[in-house]
Write a protein that holds these residues in place. Structure first.
Motif, PDB file in Angstrom:
ATOM      1  N   LEU A 195     -12.593  13.496   6.663  1.00  0.00           N
ATOM      2  CA  LEU A 195     -11.926  13.274   7.947  1.00  0.00           C
ATOM      3  C   LEU A 195     -10.515  12.736   7.741  1.00  0.00           C
ATOM      4  N   ILE A 196     -10.371  11.779   6.844  1.00  0.00           N
ATOM      5  CA  ILE A 196      -9.042  11.242   6.547  1.00  0.00           C
ATOM      6  C   ILE A 196      -8.123  12.364   6.078  1.00  0.00           C
ATOM      7  N   LYS A 197      -8.654  13.215   5.210  1.00  0.00           N
ATOM      8  CA  LYS A 197      -7.844  14.295   4.638  1.00  0.00           C
ATOM      9  C   LYS A 197      -7.442  15.305   5.717  1.00  0.00           C
ATOM     10  N   ALA A 198      -8.342  15.593   6.645  1.00  0.00           N
ATOM     11  CA  ALA A 198      -8.028  16.556   7.703  1.00  0.00           C
ATOM     12  C   ALA A 198      -6.941  16.019   8.624  1.00  0.00           C
ATOM     13  N   TYR A 203       0.851  -1.197   0.000  1.00  0.00           N
ATOM     14  CA  TYR A 203       0.000   0.000   0.000  1.00  0.00           C
ATOM     15  C   TYR A 203       0.879   1.236   0.000  1.00  0.00           C
ATOM     16  N   ASN A 204       1.104   1.753  -1.211  1.00  0.00           N
ATOM     17  CA  ASN A 204       1.904   2.966  -1.342  1.00  0.00           C
ATOM     18  C   ASN A 204       1.375   3.778  -2.515  1.00  0.00           C
ATOM     19  N   GLU A 205       2.004   4.894  -2.800  1.00  0.00           N
ATOM     20  CA  GLU A 205       1.489   5.801  -3.820  1.00  0.00           C
ATOM     21  C   GLU A 205       1.520   5.212  -5.229  1.00  0.00           C
ATOM     22  N   ASN A 206       2.253   4.111  -5.425  1.00  0.00           N
ATOM     23  CA  ASN A 206       2.351   3.500  -6.752  1.00  0.00           C
ATOM     24  C   ASN A 206       1.584   2.189  -6.861  1.00  0.00           C
ATOM     25  N   THR A 207       0.884   1.812  -5.824  1.00  0.00           N
ATOM     26  CA  THR A 207       0.158   0.537  -5.819  1.00  0.00           C
ATOM     27  C   THR A 207      -0.897   0.501  -6.921  1.00  0.00           C
ATOM     28  N   ILE A 260      -6.684   9.549  -2.236  1.00  0.00           N
ATOM     29  CA  ILE A 260      -7.716  10.576  -2.057  1.00  0.00           C
ATOM     30  C   ILE A 260      -7.140  11.938  -2.463  1.00  0.00           C
ATOM     31  N   PRO A 261      -6.936  12.152  -3.762  1.00  0.00           N
ATOM     32  CA  PRO A 261      -6.436  13.465  -4.161  1.00  0.00           C
ATOM     33  C   PRO A 261      -7.448  14.579  -3.867  1.00  0.00           C
ATOM     34  N   ASP A 262      -8.736  14.226  -3.907  1.00  0.00           N
ATOM     35  CA  ASP A 262      -9.806  15.179  -3.631  1.00  0.00           C
ATOM     36  C   ASP A 262     -10.901  14.421  -2.887  1.00  0.00           C
ATOM     37  N   PRO A 263     -11.195  14.776  -1.640  1.00  0.00           N
ATOM     38  CA  PRO A 263     -12.209  14.016  -0.886  1.00  0.00           C
ATOM     39  C   PRO A 263     -13.594  14.078  -1.502  1.00  0.00           C
ATOM     40  N   GLY A 289       5.833   8.821   3.415  1.00  0.00           N
ATOM     41  CA  GLY A 289       5.411   7.887   2.370  1.00  0.00           C
ATOM     42  C   GLY A 289       3.928   7.604   2.441  1.00  0.00           C
ATOM     43  N   TYR A 290       3.434   7.418   3.647  1.00  0.00           N
ATOM     44  CA  TYR A 290       2.001   7.172   3.801  1.00  0.00           C
ATOM     45  C   TYR A 290       1.180   8.425   3.492  1.00  0.00           C
ATOM     46  N   ILE A 291       1.709   9.583   3.787  1.00  0.00           N
ATOM     47  CA  ILE A 291       1.011  10.825   3.419  1.00  0.00           C
ATOM     48  C   ILE A 291       0.880  10.913   1.898  1.00  0.00           C
ATOM     49  N   ARG A 292       1.936  10.544   1.201  1.00  0.00           N
ATOM     50  CA  ARG A 292       1.858  10.519  -0.274  1.00  0.00           C
ATOM     51  C   ARG A 292       0.857   9.468  -0.741  1.00  0.00           C
ATOM     52  N   THR A 293       0.791   8.342  -0.028  1.00  0.00           N
ATOM     53  CA  THR A 293      -0.146   7.282  -0.387  1.00  0.00           C
ATOM     54  C   THR A 293      -1.584   7.780  -0.271  1.00  0.00           C
ATOM     55  N   ILE A 294      -1.871   8.465   0.828  1.00  0.00           N
ATOM     56  CA  ILE A 294      -3.229   8.993   1.004  1.00  0.00           C
ATOM     57  C   ILE A 294      -3.544  10.018  -0.079  1.00  0.00           C
ATOM     58  N   ASP A 295      -2.561  10.818  -0.461  1.00  0.00           N
ATOM     59  CA  ASP A 295      -2.777  11.762  -1.568  1.00  0.00           C
ATOM     60  C   ASP A 295      -3.121  11.032  -2.860  1.00  0.00           C
ATOM     61  N   ALA A 296      -2.450   9.896  -3.088  1.00  0.00           N
ATOM     62  CA  ALA A 296      -2.705   9.132  -4.310  1.00  0.00           C
ATOM     63  C   ALA A 296      -4.102   8.506  -4.280  1.00  0.00           C
TER      64      ALA A 296
END
Length: 793
Positions: free
Chosen positions: A222-225, A150-154, A198-201, A189-196
């Motif tokens: 909530l995840i984004k906040a 589970y990463n930004e390239n998954t 959920i780029p826009d909630p 790395g996980y912050i980048r994963t969440i961006d990948a």
């Protein structure tokens, strides 16, 4: 237990090793010198909400029991805890029973288990608090999952929800709880994963044009906040706050809250008690997180949330239980019954109440206090709560300034989701219907496999028998004979109806009429059904019941789960019937029947005006949660039932029925009502259903087509209810089809003058008769009211 560090990026491995050698500030405790900025405040607030921070007494019995249970889920003497069974380095995943291969739900399960471990590590009174070995394995597991799964390239597969909501919901909590225990590179790395993911909630990543709504949107916000607080990035937090804007807007179609109190998810499914619960739960968490920060939400939006409590949630609650008619496929989940769902919605409103003006806060807290006090299902008031919930509820119950507010009685209509709730002292009565606008039931993901008739006019009677719809009801009830329904005995596909006439009207928000035209395409069975709800009785009528093919056609009056061994007394026309399971009888000339309840006040009377042929049976029914939900247990459950029904014959043509429910009535009271009924059935035809309640002065009619009955004439299909009492005449009109532009109604009453009217009403005349034209364009089934008073003599 032998554990191996996995293969991973050498920089991450080095950083993990370094962080494992250094003790850090305990989670939820501000660093020395105070909190540095808004991001730290939000992160520490979130950590405290998960662990209780320092705001609880660890010797409190309920809290101590919760912490012990938490620790036992992580490690247990039999080596069955999630930490005991975790294996670092396995290519398919960290747990053998949840391989991360074809099913991304197992990835979510991984992060949920790590969340448990992080909670046990971070909760001050836990026996695993700051365990170095536990810390090491949590950090190693997070690093392995990031590197391998589970990463930004998954490359994603399977259900989108697991990637964009399921996994990051649990992951965000782990990252906050272990904030000072992880290398910055891994957190980044996980912050980048969440961006990948959920780029826009407000949008669904990877699916063009899909806009998130309701619970899914709030989950993502909530995840984004929380991600923004972790990344110390106000842009992400502002993105989360901005996404909430559409949540507070009332819907006029599709998903969301409606002004009539409805809540719809998945386009056409009533879901107040499932997705609506999750939405409020996450919203309360997000509002609390943002409170006191530059991104706080307030003003008109908090006013809206208060309105949701009043109109959408407390109206469909029964003594603290969330009624099943608004829980969709969640009724088939063994671990989340109507009482548990009710408990789940109470905590977030307790949080929200703290943000509201004093009077509104006191109102909500009073209602919640009453529900906690009257709940007779849970063993303890704190059952099912986390530490933070226990702290909040303890404060509420200890606050002598908050007086319990009893259940709010009234007649509540939800025409945008085809539901009705009628509340009187001692009982609540719900009706779930469907139309061309609303689905009969939802079946997906292997859930709600027997929901065939749950939206086909099923009726729910809530009384002192608080265990009726819990304790194995849905796996064991005869799903082809649900109370209130007219059935052909065949399973039904999920879908909408070809019929539009579904709705009703209400007089003063106290009494009401509801009706549903139905047509089953497989058997051709069609007909019209009505319910007229007054003080102590509900009158049910049916007409035009016609089938195009031979079969078995019935209207089910009752299908009630009995107490214990199923020995509740049952009498027909005053004659006691056998109590043993297996008894059944076809009876003619039935005037009334009575079923003894399982608790004081839960008796039920049944009256059949003019007499009827009624069938009855007692039976022991066995089923399992697996039968209704493929994720449920296969363990057999046996419960006892009494079923009453009216047989319409092998191929009815214009058949009808009539019966009266008397919630809480004793056998003597039922017999008396049968001999001296308080209601008159004025019409039960293919054109109109109408009833008068004499003592209340209420006359109600469902016009399936233009026609007249008693003093009411309707020029179009409509529902009309009028109450004449103490020199006042109130009339309410609705368009249940939600397709017309106007409805004309004539009331053959003299000597009245207008006192007040809704803006949609045009009074054409008051003499010699009252004539009204009601604009129903876009009224969405609203009950439109006019009040007249006697003219001065």
């Amino acid at each position: 237990m032998k554990r191996m560090l996995p293969r991973m990026n050498p920089r991450i491995l080095l950083a993990v090793a370094v962080c494992l050698l250094v003790w850090s500030v305990p989670p939820g405790v501000p660093p020395e010198g105070g909190v540095s900025d808004d991001f730290d405040k939000m992160r520490l607030k979130w950590a405290s909400s998960l662990t209780g921070g320092s705001g609880f007494d660890p010797s409190d019995k309920a809290i101590a029991a919760y912490v012990r249970r938490l620790a036992s889920k992580v490690t247990a003497p039999g080596k069955t805890g999630v930490w005991d069974t975790m294996r670092l380095g396995n290519a398919d995943g960290l747990w053998a029973d949840a391989p991360i291969t074809a099913n991304p739900a197992n990835l979510t399960e991984h992060y949920k288990r790590l969340r448990l471990m992080a909670l046990a590590y971070s909760t001050g009174s836990s026996p695993l608090y700051r365990s170095e070995a536990l810390r090491q394995d949590i950090a190693g597991a997070l690093a392995w999952l990031y590197t391998n799964k589970y990463n930004e390239n998954t490359v994603r597969y399977g259900n989108w929800w697991e990637w964009q909501i399921g996994s990051p919901t649990a992951l965000k909590d782990v990252l906050v709880l272990m904030y000072d225990e992880l290398p910055k590179e891994l957190t980044d790395g996980y912050i980048r994963t969440i961006d990948a993911m959920i780029p826009d909630p407000a949008a669904r990543a990877g699916v063009r044009g899909v806009v998130e709504t309701g619970a899914n949107l709030v989950d993502k916000a909530l995840i984004k906040a929380v991600q923004g607080a972790l990344a110390e990035d106000g842009t992400r937090i502002e993105q989360a706050r901005a996404a909430l804007g559409q949540v507070f807007e009332y819907a006029d179609s599709g998903d969301g809250f409606y002004k009539d109190g409805s809540y719809v998810q998945h386009v056409n499914v009533p879901y107040t008690g499932s997705y609506g619960v999750v939405l409020i739960e996450r919203l309360a968490e997000l509002l609390t997180l943002l409170e006191g920060s530059p991104w706080a939400v307030g003003g008109a939006q908090l006013d809206t949330v208060y309105g949701w409590f009043r109109d959408s949630f407390e109206t469909v609650m029964a003594d603290g239980a969330m009624t099943d008619m608004v829980r969709g496929r969640a009724i088939s989940r063994s671990g989340w019954d109507s009482v548990q769902a009710g408990r789940q919605i109470m905590k977030p409103f307790l949080q929200i109440a703290k943000m509201l003006p004093a009077a509104r806060s006191e109102e909500i807290r009073g209602r919640l206090k009453s529900w906690y006090l009257t709940d007779r299902t849970f063993n303890h008031i704190y059952d099912g709560l986390d530490i933070n919930g226990m702290i909040e509820v303890r404060r509420l119950m200890a606050d002598t300034a908050v007086a319990p507010l009893p259940e709010r009685n009234g007649h509540f209509r939800f025409p945008s989701m085809d539901r009705v709730m009628h509340k009187r002292p001692g009982f609540g009565f719900g009706i779930s219907m469907y139309s061309g606008r609303i689905l009969n039931y939802e079946q997906t993901n292997g859930e709600n496999l027997k929901g065939w008739y749950t939206g086909s006019g099923m009726t729910y009677l809530y009384n002192a028998d608080t265990s009726q719809y819990v304790d194995g009801f849905w796996p064991t009830v005869e799903a082809l004979r649900l109370p209130g329904t007219t059935t052909d005995g065949l399973t039904k596909a999920s879908g909408t109806s070809a019929e539009a006439w579904v709705g009703g009207a209400s007089a003063g928000g106290v009494y009401g009429a509801a009706g549903m035209a139905f047509r089953y395409p497989d058997s051709g069975l069609s007909g019209r059904k009505s319910w007229f709800m007054f003080d102590d009785e509900i009158v049910a009528l049916g007409s035009g019941i016609t089938a195009s093919a031979a079969g078995t056609y019935e209207t089910v009056v009752e299908n009630r789960k009995l107490a214990g061994a199923g020995l509740n007394a049952f009498a027909v026309n005053g004659e006691a019937k056998p109590v043993e399971p297996g008894w059944s009888r076809q009876m003619s000339g039935v005037q009334w029947a009575h079923l003894a309840g399982t608790a004081a006040g839960s008796d039920i009377g049944y009256v059949f005006p003019g007499g009827a042929n009624v069938a009855a049976k007692r039976e022991s029914r066995t089923g399992s949660w697996y039968d209704v939900n493929r994720s449920g247990s296969k363990e057999p459950l046996t419960r006892h039932y009494l079923t009453l029904w009216i047989d319409h014959g092998p191929q009815p043509d214009g058949a009808a029925y009539a019966y009266v429910l008397l919630p809480g009535a004793t056998a003597a009271e039922t017999g008396k009502y049968s001999a001296l009924p308080e209601t008159d059935i004025l019409a039960n035809t293919a054109a109109v259903h109408a009833v008068r309640e004499r003592a209340l002065g209420v006359t109600a009619a469902n016009f399936w087509q233009a026609g007249s009955v008693s003093f009411i004439r309707a020029g179009q299909p409509s529902s009309v209810i009028a109450q004449e009492k103490n020199g006042e005449l109130e009339a309410a009109v609705s368009d249940p089809t939600q397709r017309q532009t106007s409805v004309t109604v004539t009331l053959n009453k003299r000597g009245y003058v207008l006192r007040q009217k809704d803006a949609r009403v045009q009074v054409l005349a008051t003499a010699p008769k009252i004539r009204l034209r009601v604009d129903v364009t876009g009224a969405a089934g609203e009950s439109i009211r006019t009040v007249f008073v006697k003219a001065p003599q």
